[in-house]
Motif scaffolding. Structure first.
Motif, PDB file in Angstrom:
ATOM      1  N   ASN A  79       1.013  -1.197  -0.117  1.00  0.00           N
ATOM      2  CA  ASN A  79      -0.015   0.034  -0.031  1.00  0.00           C
ATOM      3  C   ASN A  79       0.727   1.276  -0.120  1.00  0.00           C
ATOM      4  O   ASN A  79       1.782   1.310   0.692  1.00  0.00           O
ATOM      5  N   HIS A  80       0.597   2.173  -0.828  1.00  0.00           N
ATOM      6  CA  HIS A  80       1.334   3.486  -0.955  1.00  0.00           C
ATOM      7  C   HIS A  80       0.306   4.494  -1.188  1.00  0.00           C
ATOM      8  O   HIS A  80      -0.835   4.384  -1.791  1.00  0.00           O
ATOM      9  N   GLY A  81       0.558   5.829  -0.845  1.00  0.00           N
ATOM     10  CA  GLY A  81       0.135   6.964  -1.210  1.00  0.00           C
ATOM     11  C   GLY A  81      -1.376   7.495  -0.442  1.00  0.00           C
ATOM     12  O   GLY A  81      -1.840   6.383   0.075  1.00  0.00           O
ATOM     13  N   ILE A  82      -1.521   8.721  -0.665  1.00  0.00           N
ATOM     14  CA  ILE A  82      -2.899   9.272  -0.114  1.00  0.00           C
ATOM     15  C   ILE A  82      -3.952   9.590  -1.271  1.00  0.00           C
ATOM     16  O   ILE A  82      -3.358  10.468  -2.004  1.00  0.00           O
ATOM     17  N   LEU A  83      -5.209   8.914  -1.255  1.00  0.00           N
ATOM     18  CA  LEU A  83      -5.912   9.466  -2.409  1.00  0.00           C
ATOM     19  C   LEU A  83      -7.083  10.208  -1.975  1.00  0.00           C
ATOM     20  O   LEU A  83      -7.388  10.004  -0.713  1.00  0.00           O
ATOM     21  N   GLN A  84      -7.629  11.045  -2.529  1.00  0.00           N
ATOM     22  CA  GLN A  84      -8.620  12.064  -2.500  1.00  0.00           C
ATOM     23  C   GLN A  84      -9.821  11.922  -3.553  1.00  0.00           C
ATOM     24  O   GLN A  84      -9.333  12.000  -4.797  1.00  0.00           O
ATOM     25  N   ALA A  85     -11.066  11.745  -3.121  1.00  0.00           N
ATOM     26  CA  ALA A  85     -12.101  11.374  -3.905  1.00  0.00           C
ATOM     27  C   ALA A  85     -13.403  11.809  -3.413  1.00  0.00           C
ATOM     28  O   ALA A  85     -13.509  11.933  -2.211  1.00  0.00           O
ATOM     29  N   HIS A  86     -14.314  12.217  -4.385  1.00  0.00           N
ATOM     30  CA  HIS A  86     -15.727  12.593  -3.977  1.00  0.00           C
ATOM     31  C   HIS A  86     -16.320  11.444  -3.271  1.00  0.00           C
ATOM     32  O   HIS A  86     -16.751  11.410  -2.081  1.00  0.00           O
ATOM     33  N   ALA A 221      -4.341   5.713   2.732  1.00  0.00           N
ATOM     34  CA  ALA A 221      -5.818   6.253   3.152  1.00  0.00           C
ATOM     35  C   ALA A 221      -6.321   6.923   2.197  1.00  0.00           C
ATOM     36  O   ALA A 221      -5.737   7.226   1.139  1.00  0.00           O
ATOM     37  N   CYS A 222      -7.587   6.925   2.073  1.00  0.00           N
ATOM     38  CA  CYS A 222      -8.349   7.899   1.162  1.00  0.00           C
ATOM     39  C   CYS A 222      -9.236   8.678   1.728  1.00  0.00           C
ATOM     40  O   CYS A 222     -10.178   8.290   2.390  1.00  0.00           O
ATOM     41  N   TYR A 223      -9.066   9.954   1.387  1.00  0.00           N
ATOM     42  CA  TYR A 223      -9.969  11.063   2.099  1.00  0.00           C
ATOM     43  C   TYR A 223     -11.271  11.142   0.946  1.00  0.00           C
ATOM     44  O   TYR A 223     -11.085  11.499  -0.107  1.00  0.00           O
ATOM     45  N   LEU A 224     -12.401  10.926   1.598  1.00  0.00           N
ATOM     46  CA  LEU A 224     -13.496  11.007   0.660  1.00  0.00           C
ATOM     47  C   LEU A 224     -14.235  12.199   0.880  1.00  0.00           C
ATOM     48  O   LEU A 224     -14.692  12.515   2.355  1.00  0.00           O
ATOM     49  N   THR A 225     -14.590  13.011   0.097  1.00  0.00           N
ATOM     50  CA  THR A 225     -15.078  14.352   0.521  1.00  0.00           C
ATOM     51  C   THR A 225     -16.456  14.888   0.434  1.00  0.00           C
ATOM     52  O   THR A 225     -16.797  15.714   0.333  1.00  0.00           O
ATOM     53  N   ASN A 226     -17.146  13.650   0.019  1.00  0.00           N
ATOM     54  CA  ASN A 226     -18.771  14.061  -0.288  1.00  0.00           C
ATOM     55  C   ASN A 226     -19.061  14.817   0.971  1.00  0.00           C
ATOM     56  O   ASN A 226     -19.247  14.115   1.997  1.00  0.00           O
ATOM     57  N   PRO A 227     -19.890  15.682   0.828  1.00  0.00           N
ATOM     58  CA  PRO A 227     -20.499  16.541   2.136  1.00  0.00           C
ATOM     59  C   PRO A 227     -21.438  15.786   2.750  1.00  0.00           C
ATOM     60  O   PRO A 227     -21.421  15.802   4.229  1.00  0.00           O
ATOM     61  N   ASP A 228     -21.923  14.742   2.136  1.00  0.00           N
ATOM     62  CA  ASP A 228     -23.194  14.178   3.019  1.00  0.00           C
ATOM     63  C   ASP A 228     -22.325  12.784   3.575  1.00  0.00           C
ATOM     64  O   ASP A 228     -23.156  11.961   4.268  1.00  0.00           O
ATOM     65  N   ALA A 367      -0.562  21.748   9.720  1.00  0.00           N
ATOM     66  CA  ALA A 367      -0.368  22.375   8.268  1.00  0.00           C
ATOM     67  C   ALA A 367      -0.555  21.423   7.380  1.00  0.00           C
ATOM     68  O   ALA A 367      -1.333  21.761   6.296  1.00  0.00           O
ATOM     69  N   ARG A 368       0.015  20.320   7.545  1.00  0.00           N
ATOM     70  CA  ARG A 368      -0.542  19.187   6.715  1.00  0.00           C
ATOM     71  C   ARG A 368      -1.874  18.559   6.433  1.00  0.00           C
ATOM     72  O   ARG A 368      -2.327  18.461   5.560  1.00  0.00           O
ATOM     73  N   SER A 369      -2.638  18.733   7.682  1.00  0.00           N
ATOM     74  CA  SER A 369      -3.789  18.150   7.737  1.00  0.00           C
ATOM     75  C   SER A 369      -4.720  19.410   7.073  1.00  0.00           C
ATOM     76  O   SER A 369      -5.619  18.986   6.156  1.00  0.00           O
ATOM     77  N   ALA A 370      -4.434  20.606   7.138  1.00  0.00           N
ATOM     78  CA  ALA A 370      -5.011  21.486   6.264  1.00  0.00           C
ATOM     79  C   ALA A 370      -4.722  21.337   4.713  1.00  0.00           C
ATOM     80  O   ALA A 370      -5.558  21.538   3.817  1.00  0.00           O
ATOM     81  N   GLU A 371      -3.534  21.129   4.608  1.00  0.00           N
ATOM     82  CA  GLU A 371      -3.102  20.877   3.037  1.00  0.00           C
ATOM     83  C   GLU A 371      -3.809  19.769   2.508  1.00  0.00           C
ATOM     84  O   GLU A 371      -4.347  19.904   1.242  1.00  0.00           O
ATOM     85  N   HIS A 372      -3.933  18.488   3.419  1.00  0.00           N
ATOM     86  CA  HIS A 372      -4.564  17.406   2.656  1.00  0.00           C
ATOM     87  C   HIS A 372      -6.124  17.523   2.742  1.00  0.00           C
ATOM     88  O   HIS A 372      -6.820  16.602   2.491  1.00  0.00           O
ATOM     89  N   ARG A 373      -6.555  18.768   3.503  1.00  0.00           N
ATOM     90  CA  ARG A 373      -8.038  18.820   3.812  1.00  0.00           C
ATOM     91  C   ARG A 373      -8.773  17.629   4.262  1.00  0.00           C
ATOM     92  O   ARG A 373      -9.672  16.936   4.068  1.00  0.00           O
ATOM     93  N   HIS A 374      -8.073  17.370   5.362  1.00  0.00           N
ATOM     94  CA  HIS A 374      -8.538  16.279   6.028  1.00  0.00           C
ATOM     95  C   HIS A 374      -9.884  16.278   6.676  1.00  0.00           C
ATOM     96  O   HIS A 374     -10.195  17.509   7.145  1.00  0.00           O
ATOM     97  N   PRO A 375     -10.774  15.285   6.347  1.00  0.00           N
ATOM     98  CA  PRO A 375     -12.283  15.258   6.666  1.00  0.00           C
ATOM     99  C   PRO A 375     -12.289  15.922   8.260  1.00  0.00           C
ATOM    100  O   PRO A 375     -11.929  15.087   9.055  1.00  0.00           O
ATOM    101  N   GLY A 376     -13.166  17.042   8.368  1.00  0.00           N
ATOM    102  CA  GLY A 376     -13.617  17.087   9.919  1.00  0.00           C
ATOM    103  C   GLY A 376     -12.832  18.457  10.073  1.00  0.00           C
ATOM    104  O   GLY A 376     -13.034  18.995  11.220  1.00  0.00           O
ATOM    105  N   TYR A 377     -11.552  18.893   9.536  1.00  0.00           N
ATOM    106  CA  TYR A 377     -10.684  19.833   9.787  1.00  0.00           C
ATOM    107  C   TYR A 377     -10.819  20.999   8.581  1.00  0.00           C
ATOM    108  O   TYR A 377     -10.846  21.042   7.661  1.00  0.00           O
ATOM    109  N   ASP A 378     -11.513  22.113   9.266  1.00  0.00           N
ATOM    110  CA  ASP A 378     -11.760  23.409   8.262  1.00  0.00           C
ATOM    111  C   ASP A 378     -10.792  24.371   8.002  1.00  0.00           C
ATOM    112  O   ASP A 378     -11.085  25.266   7.443  1.00  0.00           O
ATOM    113  N   ALA A 379      -9.573  24.040   8.518  1.00  0.00           N
ATOM    114  CA  ALA A 379      -8.681  25.123   8.299  1.00  0.00           C
ATOM    115  C   ALA A 379      -8.348  25.305   6.949  1.00  0.00           C
ATOM    116  O   ALA A 379      -8.049  24.233   6.087  1.00  0.00           O
ATOM    117  N   LEU A 380      -7.917  26.230   6.444  1.00  0.00           N
ATOM    118  CA  LEU A 380      -7.284  26.496   4.991  1.00  0.00           C
ATOM    119  C   LEU A 380      -5.852  26.194   4.927  1.00  0.00           C
ATOM    120  O   LEU A 380      -5.116  26.504   5.902  1.00  0.00           O
TER     121      LEU A 380
END
Length: 541
Positions: A79-86, A221-228, A367-380
């Motif tokens: 396993n490698h990498g961090i994926l982000q998707a709706h 890890a995969c960050y899933l960004t669907n607001p619902d 700062a890395r959590s903000a950069e990755h837009r970690h779910p639940g973290y609202d910082a820019l």
């Protein structure tokens, strides 16, 4: 023995998670007798804290457990990498990064590499090895109270199964008892930092169908960004066991009881984009992302390590790695003081060195959590200075403490990682040969101070031999060169003096934890006198 004391031990460790177990392992390797107590009945059963960086794996390599850890982690080795998707089924799929080590470039800097090993798999390895080394590790045992005086710490321990209490007298206490640290609270040590950042509920579940959906996207890890249905999806075995981190809003009145099995199932289905996914919830555990650092790392004979000393956002696994490296820094200093070859003042350098590292690293983690837009973290996101994670993992420096000749104004964590052998930094990795066996410079540093010289540094080499005997200090000496008289041979194309920033007749003194303590770029008229002063200052003799 004090008649009110049932047991006597040099070091009492409170907390048997990653940091406490690592402290037990490192102390055991150094021959320091210790007792570890953990209030829970067993090691962690929840898969978390999985990212072990290069520096941590170097420490485990030298401690003789790297192979066992990689065996325990073999399921996720691919396993490698961090994926982000709706969602997993949507068209927008973005890799925040695809490979931890693209092209194998990290081999220039370390004899090892990152390892993805979940806490529930790593802790049993550490526990087993610590016990093999003679450590006494007691689970279902809690610290009820402690008092300290000029000579030691008296602690009352309680067996949670029987209710029986006993009193233990220790020279030193290491509090690795977590972010809500009762020991820190008892010592009235405050904290600084941004405080709480965001909250999640970690949900473990089974879903065989999900492996087909993930297919060949074997992510960390995969960050899933669907607001619902936002959250982070993490594989446990790439087959049927998974973890989902769902945002939790306790500040808005949301309770853990609100996370019913059905709500969790619906959330996971929405997040993954598979509305008919068969999901079996197997566990739930709350966790809090925060940025806090203790105002003091020690009080008398009590030392804070790991989450009791600092809390960090989980992105990048900086917190667990920083805690393990706390334990390593403290272990050799305790061994030196207890062994009589360093003065008690050496222990004061633990805070001087580790607290600035925690402050700098916790800021990077947020700062890395903000950069990755970690779910639940609202910082820019900020300016993107997170690109060089290697600077955090290997490049942090001790500008004050048990080091000589440092620049106190230099940043604790540089913008870029550039190993240079300067005092205060990690001793650079180079491949060498000893009696035909290949080894890294990293492998030389664990139990003793080490003086490295080239063929032209014979005066330094002789001075080290004499001072080791005169001061009764464990000090290894290695001449690096190409003749039969040299102790270590450089591999072709390797120039250790250039890598360590010294000359052919210079010397470099490296601490047992692998950090450069002092450096001479050339010979000295009276090498023995110079080295004696250096050792006295370094070890607070």
């Amino acid at each position: 023995m004090n008649p009110k004391t049932d047991e006597r031990v040099p070091v009492l460790i409170v907390g048997g998670s990653l940091v406490g177990l690592s402290a037990a392992l490192f102390l055991g390797r150094l021959g320091v007798r210790h007792l570890l107590v953990e209030k829970h009945a067993d090691t962690s059963h929840h898969p978390r804290g999985r990212g072990n960086n290069l520096r941590t794996m170097e420490l485990y390599r030298v401690a003789g457990v790297e192979d066992d850890i990689r065996s325990a982690a073999c399921v996720l080795a691919g396993n490698h990498g961090i994926l982000q998707a709706h969602t997993l089924t949507s068209a927008d799929q973005e890799w925040l990064f695809r490979e931890i080590d693209p092209g194998g470039a990290l081999a220039r800097f370390s004899p090892t590499n990152w390892c993805l090993c979940s806490q529930n798999d790593l802790e049993p390895v550490l526990l087993r090895r610590a016990r093999e080394l003679g450590g006494t590790l007691c689970f279902s045992t809690e610290l009820r109270s402690f008092e300290q005086d000029a000579d030691g710490v008296t602690a009352v321990l309680r067996d949670r199964e029987t209710g029986a209490e006993r009193t233990v007298r220790a020279d030193y206490l290491v509090a690795a008892d977590g972010p809500r640290s009762p020991a820190r609270e008892r010592l009235a040590i405050g904290q600084t930092g941004k405080g709480d950042l965001f909250h999640n509920v970690s949900i473990t579940f089974r879903a065989k169908q999900l492996a087909e959906v993930v297919d060949d996207r074997l992510f960390i890890a995969c960050y899933l960004t669907n607001p619902d249905g936002s959250g982070a999806l993490l594989p446990v075995d790439n087959v049927e066991n998974w973890v989902f981190h769902a945002p939790w809003k306790p500040d808005q009145g949301e309770t853990l009881e609100d996370f019913t099995d059905q709500r969790c199932i619906d959330h996971i289905r929405t997040a993954t984009g598979v509305p008919d996914l068969e999901v079996e919830i197997t566990g739930k555990a709350p966790w809090h992302a925060a940025e806090r650092v203790a105002e003091r790392y020690c009080s008398g004979r009590v030392f804070l390590a790991g989450d009791s000393a600092h809390e960090m956002s989980p992105t990048g696994a900086f917190g667990s790695n920083t805690g393990i490296q706390d334990a390593h820094n403290l272990a050799w200093k305790l061994a030196a003081v207890l062994g009589g070859w360093a003065g008690p003042g050496l222990l004061e350098t633990y805070q001087q060195e580790r607290q600035p590292v925690a402050r700098a690293t916790s800021e990077r983690a947020s700062a890395r959590s903000a950069e990755h837009r970690h779910p639940g973290y609202d910082a820019l996101p900020g300016t993107g200075r997170q690109s060089n994670v290697l600077a955090v993992a290997l490049g942090y420096r001790y500008n004050t403490g048990a080091v000589l000749g440092t620049d106190p104004t230099a940043p604790t964590v540089p913008e870029r990682f550039q190993p240079d052998g300067a005092p205060g930094g990690r001793a650079p990795h180079l491949w060498l040969r000893r009696a035909g066996v290949r080894l890294s410079t990293v492998d030389l540093f664990e139990k003793h101070l080490v003086l490295l010289t080239g063929p032209g540094g014979s005066a330094w080499h002789r001075a080290a031999e004499r001072m080791a005997g005169k001061l009764d200090i464990p000090l290894d000496r290695y001449r690096i060169g190409t003749t039969t008289e040299d102790d270590l041979g450089p591999e072709p194309g390797t120039d250790w003096a250039t890598a360590y920033g010294t000359g052919p007749d210079g010397a470099v003194l490296v601490r047992p934890d692998g950090f450069v303590a002092w450096r001479a770029t050339a010979a000295a008229a009276d090498a023995e006198s110079v080295l004696g002063t250096v050792l006295g200052d370094l070890l607070r003799l």
